[in-house]
Design a protein around this motif. Structure first.
Motif, short mmCIF file in Angstrom:
data_model
loop_
_atom_site.label_atom_id
_atom_site.label_comp_id
_atom_site.label_asym_id
_atom_site.label_seq_id
_atom_site.Cartn_x
_atom_site.Cartn_y
_atom_site.Cartn_z
N HIS A 72 7.64 32.05 47.15
CA HIS A 72 7.60 30.73 47.05
C HIS A 72 6.14 30.17 46.72
N ALA A 73 5.30 30.95 47.25
CA ALA A 73 3.78 30.35 46.82
C ALA A 73 3.49 30.96 45.53
N TYR A 74 4.10 31.81 44.90
CA TYR A 74 3.99 32.31 43.61
C TYR A 74 4.50 31.21 42.61
N ASP A 75 5.36 30.08 43.23
CA ASP A 75 5.78 29.22 42.29
C ASP A 75 4.60 28.23 41.84
N SER A 76 3.77 28.08 42.62
CA SER A 76 2.50 27.33 42.48
C SER A 76 1.67 27.41 41.40
N LEU A 77 1.60 28.67 40.76
CA LEU A 77 1.15 29.24 39.64
C LEU A 77 1.26 28.45 38.49
N ALA A 78 2.62 27.83 38.38
CA ALA A 78 2.99 26.92 37.55
C ALA A 78 2.56 25.41 37.67
N GLN A 79 1.88 25.02 38.56
CA GLN A 79 1.42 23.87 38.88
C GLN A 79 0.08 24.14 39.41
N PRO A 80 -1.14 23.94 38.52
CA PRO A 80 -2.45 24.13 38.74
C PRO A 80 -3.05 23.31 39.76
N ALA A 81 -2.75 22.04 39.54
CA ALA A 81 -3.32 21.23 40.74
C ALA A 81 -3.03 21.72 42.04
N ARG A 82 -1.61 21.66 42.19
CA ARG A 82 -1.49 22.19 43.28
C ARG A 82 -1.84 23.58 43.99
N LEU A 83 -1.89 24.49 43.04
CA LEU A 83 -2.34 25.86 43.46
C LEU A 83 -3.72 25.63 43.86
N ALA A 84 -4.68 24.80 43.25
CA ALA A 84 -5.86 24.67 43.57
C ALA A 84 -6.18 23.86 45.03
N VAL A 85 -5.40 23.32 45.59
CA VAL A 85 -5.33 22.55 46.61
C VAL A 85 -4.97 23.76 47.93
N GLU A 86 -4.00 24.36 47.39
CA GLU A 86 -3.38 25.35 48.30
C GLU A 86 -4.27 26.41 48.34
N LEU A 87 -5.13 26.91 47.27
CA LEU A 87 -6.21 27.94 47.59
C LEU A 87 -7.32 27.43 48.50
N ALA A 88 -7.58 26.15 48.39
CA ALA A 88 -8.71 25.45 49.14
C ALA A 88 -8.36 25.25 50.50
N LEU A 89 -7.07 25.49 50.98
CA LEU A 89 -6.85 25.28 52.37
C LEU A 89 -7.34 26.30 53.33
N LEU A 90 -7.53 27.53 52.77
CA LEU A 90 -7.93 28.88 53.46
C LEU A 90 -9.23 28.64 54.07
N PRO A 91 -9.97 28.44 52.97
CA PRO A 91 -11.44 28.26 53.60
C PRO A 91 -11.53 27.05 54.49
N VAL A 92 -10.93 25.89 54.30
CA VAL A 92 -10.96 24.87 55.05
C VAL A 92 -10.66 25.27 56.45
N VAL A 93 -9.23 26.01 56.53
CA VAL A 93 -8.95 26.74 57.86
C VAL A 93 -9.73 27.37 58.66
N LEU A 94 -10.24 28.38 57.84
CA LEU A 94 -11.31 29.11 58.62
C LEU A 94 -12.48 28.48 59.21
#
Length: 324
Positions: A205-227
């Motif tokens: 399901h996370a792979y689906d976001s590769l078709a939505q660049p803006a959404r993918l960028a937000v989701e990738l940014a989540l991990l550094p913020v969580v850490l």
């Protein structure tokens, strides 16, 4: 309107409840079950679905995403220009079918909203995803769509070599100049996923976001913020509060509170934490492995952009379906 049910079952699957549901549907509208099961299971299923059209996918439609081959076969068999496409865990009532049919008078694709019933923990977890998506402009992508079949869509179909096939279909409609309607107030029940199936779908399901660049960028940014939030607890609790506020907004939108229990909002931070990690795994699979595994095959693309689809469909006026 016709109901298209793409299906692939194993010999161990119990389809009696699904067969009863289909039998009830058939009293309301024509149902076409496109069954990609192995020959022995196909023969067993033919006896279960004996009151409706039960057929195999066309042999020339070999797609990495087998569901698309079933849907395209159904496009060719449907006598009506209005069809509902639904996964085998979707359960429509007559009122919801009526609403989709009515909306298709003014739209080319209708996007209802799913809700789970009953609600074991995997369903509550995934409901958090639904609620967050409902708060966004795009709405949630369900396991069902209503489509008005134009001559162009019947002729060209849509690409079956992608992972996010529903988004590919929606974008193909838009590329042909069609209109999409997000029906946030049409709620269609979905059966909860089995625990092992749910767990196995997290990265897919996370792979689906590769078709939505803006959404993918937000989701990738989540991990550094969580850490960072693990060190600065105030930031972490702020993220928890924001995620639950977004989910609650999605729950209340367009009458959703009647279908989504308030407790599901509590799973929003958990789902976002899951997606924060799975987004990076999905990206790594794309970069390192060239795609992700789906039904025993490696699929590279999540979906195609509307701009690219428009160019290709206008240029070729032929199907983008390829032999996998």
């Amino acid at each position: 309107m016709h109901y298209l049910l793409p299906l692939k079952a194993s010999a161990d699957d119990d389809l009696h409840e699904l067969a009863e549901y289909v039998a009830g549907l058939s009293r309301r509208l024509p149902v076409i079950v496109i069954d990609g099961s192995d020959p022995e299971t196909f023969a067993r299923n033919a006896a279960l679905f004996n009151g409706v059209t039960h057929t195999a996918p066309r042999p020339d439609l070999r797609c990495a995403n087998g569901k698309v081959a079933g849907v395209l076969t159904g496009f060719g068999l449907a006598a009506s220009d209005k069809v509902v496409i639904a996964d085998d865990d979707v359960r429509y009532e007559s009122a919801e079918l009526d609403r989709v049919e009515l909306l298709l008078d003014g739209a080319d694709v209708v996007i209802p909203q799913n809700y789970y019933a009953p609600l074991p923990w995997p369903a509550r977890w995934d409901t958090a995803r639904i609620l967050v998506n409902r708060a966004l402009p795009s709405g949630d992508y369900p396991g069902t769509l209503g489509v008005r079949l134009t001559d162009r869509m019947r002729r060209l179909g849509y690409d079956g070599d992608v992972l996010f096939e529903n988004l590919e279909l929606i974008r193909s409609v838009l590329a042909d100049g069609g209109r999409a309607v997000v029906a946030r107030d049409v709620f269609v029940r979905r059966l909860p996923p089995a625990t092992d199936h749910f767990l196995g779908q997290r990265v897919r399901h996370a792979y689906d976001s590769l078709a939505q660049p803006a959404r993918l960028a937000v989701e990738l940014a989540l991990l550094p913020v969580v850490l960072v939030g693990l060190r600065y607890r105030r930031l972490l609790w702020s993220m928890v509060a924001v995620s639950m506020t977004i989910a609650e907004a999605g729950r209340r939108r367009a009458g959703g509170a009647a279908y989504f229990p308030a407790g599901s909002v509590l799973f929003a931070p958990v789902w976002l934490a899951e997606r924060a990690g799975c987004a990076w795994i999905a990206l790594a699979r794309r970069v390192v492995l060239g795609g992700t595994t789906y039904s025993g095959r490696r699929v590279r693309r999540a979906a195609t952009s509307v701009r690219q689809l428009r160019r290709e469909r206008e240029r070729s006026c032929g199907s983008r379906r390829r032999t996998a």
